[in-house]
Design an enzyme around this catalytic site. Structure first.
Site, PDB file in Angstrom:
ATOM      1  N   GLY A 290       3.487   3.439   3.986  1.00 21.54           N
ATOM      2  CA  GLY A 290       3.027   4.486   4.391  1.00 21.54           C
ATOM      3  C   GLY A 290       2.228   4.492   5.871  1.00 21.54           C
ATOM      4  N   ASN A 291       1.313   3.274   5.817  1.00 21.37           N
ATOM      5  CA  ASN A 291       0.688   3.396   6.711  1.00 21.37           C
ATOM      6  C   ASN A 291       1.316   2.396   8.215  1.00 21.37           C
ATOM      7  OD1 ASN A 291       0.774   0.916   5.555  1.00 21.37           O
ATOM      8  ND2 ASN A 291      -1.324   0.104   6.170  1.00 21.37           N
TER       9      ASN A 291
HETATM   10  N1  ADP Z   1      -3.727  -3.598  -7.943  1.00 25.32           N
HETATM   11  C1  ADP Z   1      -3.206  -3.576  -7.225  1.00 25.32           C
HETATM   12  N2  ADP Z   1      -3.454  -3.926  -6.241  1.00 25.32           N
HETATM   13  C2  ADP Z   1      -3.290  -3.908  -5.051  1.00 25.32           C
HETATM   14  N3  ADP Z   1      -3.503  -2.674  -4.749  1.00 25.32           N
HETATM   15  C3  ADP Z   1      -3.429  -1.680  -5.487  1.00 25.32           C
HETATM   16  C4  ADP Z   1      -2.864  -2.029  -6.732  1.00 25.32           C
HETATM   17  N4  ADP Z   1      -2.960  -0.841  -7.654  1.00 25.32           N
HETATM   18  C5  ADP Z   1      -3.188   0.126  -6.132  1.00 25.32           C
HETATM   19  N5  ADP Z   1      -3.015  -0.210  -5.599  1.00 25.32           N
HETATM   20  C6  ADP Z   1      -2.655   0.622  -4.300  1.00 25.32           C
HETATM   21  O1  ADP Z   1      -1.581   1.028  -3.666  1.00 25.32           O
HETATM   22  C7  ADP Z   1      -0.798   0.965  -2.033  1.00 25.32           C
HETATM   23  C8  ADP Z   1       0.246   1.118  -1.923  1.00 25.32           C
HETATM   24  O2  ADP Z   1       0.781   2.178  -2.458  1.00 25.32           O
HETATM   25  P1  ADP Z   1       1.122   2.946  -1.138  1.00 25.32           P
HETATM   26  O3  ADP Z   1      -0.124   2.915   0.006  1.00 25.32           O
HETATM   27  O4  ADP Z   1       1.740   4.451  -2.300  1.00 25.32           O
HETATM   28  O5  ADP Z   1       1.823   2.638  -0.848  1.00 25.32           O
HETATM   29  P2  ADP Z   1       2.737   2.398   0.537  1.00 25.32           P
HETATM   30  O6  ADP Z   1       2.483   1.442   1.606  1.00 25.32           O
HETATM   31  O7  ADP Z   1       4.750   2.216   0.546  1.00 25.32           O
HETATM   32  O8  ADP Z   1       2.722   3.684   1.147  1.00 25.32           O
HETATM   33  C9  ADP Z   1      -2.570  -0.032  -1.584  1.00 25.32           C
HETATM   34  O9  ADP Z   1      -2.773  -0.174  -0.418  1.00 25.32           O
HETATM   35  C10 ADP Z   1      -3.655  -0.289  -2.908  1.00 25.32           C
HETATM   36  O10 ADP Z   1      -4.705   0.494  -2.143  1.00 25.32           O
END
Ligand code: ADP
Ligand code: CP
Length: 313
Positions: free
Chosen positions: A11-12
């Site tokens: 997403g970011n």
């Molecule tokens: N065990 C974990 N280790 C690292 N990050 C985690 C963990 N559990 C949850 N996260 C969070 O999940 C985020 C990634 O998921 P998300 O933002 O939904 O994905 P995407 O980058 O595909 O949009 C990370 O940036 C972090 O904040």
């Protein structure tokens, strides 16, 4: 040595604080700058990306439609529309950095269909969050008005959820592989791919959003990638994430990761699908590696740095 790398953009990489077309393209300009080093090193990039916020916003825009002259578009068509818009922005920004680096390479984005199983239980159990984050109260109102389901998304607020079946195959996989063999940079399987089922009359779209990490793992397997590079908001995966005893994961085996999944170490809807997709890819492609890290850490990782790397042994 040239490596074949599937880069799954989170997403970011696309949406920071400005959801306008200009804002998203600007975010993708920064993303492209982080990827140029890999191209300079001679690696082949096969890029995929998410679409959760964008496809949810597009669904909201369908509410302005009327029934006849300007009908609302169904979800599969909305997924294809976001593949088109995000692919267009990214393709232009990749072309820009490639030109600035004086490299002779083509970039193309492909509307990609991903085959799913019509009997996948995911059609009955909605899990994929899309669109904006709402407060509990806003979600209650939206749900009463539309009948849509809203759930809490990893501590970040409430979001509409839709079906998210697992990818079975990628319809355009051979076309993508042919392009990669010709050293063309592809942008494909965006938003997890347009979900389709196979019928006696050919492929037919279904209303769902496939998880882009699972679709990227399937893509990596089908193009014979050396790496699946899942780019997200953190440099590493952690156990005991955000707790005083959190522990950064660097080189880990599939077996270790499975044990941590069993301990519920990774949040469903955020880190869990990434870890599961990474495992699926390396299990199906024995000598390959899956890497989970941030966009900002990519150059450092490929120049000898650290990230979370998942291997078979
Ligand atoms: N065990 C974990 N280790 C690292 N990050 C985690 C963990 N559990 C949850 N996260 C969070 O999940 C985020 C990634 O998921 P998300 O933002 O939904 O994905 P995407 O980058 O595909 O949009 C990370 O940036 C972090 O904040
Ligand atoms: N389709 C998909 O998984 O998108 P996000 O990664 O943006 O949620």
């Amino acid at each position: 040595m040239t490596k074949r790398i599937v880069v799954a953009l989170g997403g970011n990489a696309i949406l920071t604080d400005d959801p306008s077309a200009r804002g998203q393209q600007e975010a993708l300009r920064q993303t492209a700058k982080h990827l140029i080093d890999l191209i300079k090193q001679g690696h082949q990039l096969i890029i995929s990306h998410g679409n959760g916020p964008q496809v949810g916003n597009l669904l909201l825009q369908q509410i302005a439609a009327d029934s006849e002259k300007n009908p609302a578009m169904p979800l599969d068509t909305c997924v294809a529309m976001t593949q088109g818009s995000i692919g267009y922005w990214l393709q232009q920004e990749m072309q820009r950095v490639i030109r600035e680096a004086d490299i002779d390479k083509s970039v193309v984005s492909l509307v990609t269909q991903v085959l799913v199983d019509a009997q996948d239980p995911a059609f009955e159990n909605l899990t994929k969050p899309v669109g904006p984050f709402l407060s509990a109260e806003e979600a209650k109102v939206a749900s009463a008005e539309t009948g849509d389901t809203y759930v809490e998304d990893a501590g970040r607020g409430y979001r509409k959820v839709v079906a998210s079946p697992k990818p079975v195959d990628i319809v355009e996989a051979n076309a993508i592989k042919t392009l990669v063999d010709q050293d063309v940079i592809t942008i494909s399987a965006g938003g997890g791919g347009v979900p389709v089922i196979s019928t006696d009359n050919g492929y037919e779209g279904v209303e769902a959003v496939i998880d882009k990490d699972f679709a990227s793992a399937k893509l990596a397997e089908l193009v014979g990638a050396d790496y699946l590079l899942i780019l997200t908001g953190v440099d590493n995966v952690y156990v005991n994430f955000n707790q005083p005893n959190q522990e950064k994961l660097e080189d880990v085996t599939v077996e270790q990761m499975k044990a941590w999944i069993a301990e519920n170490q990774f949040a469903p809807g955020s880190m869990l699908p990434k870890v599961e997709a990474a495992i699926e890819f390396v299990e199906n492609t024995p000598d390959a590696q899956a890497v989970i890290t941030s966009l900002e850490n990519v150059e450092a990782y490929f120049n000898g740095g650290s990230a979370t790397v998942i291997r078979n042994v």
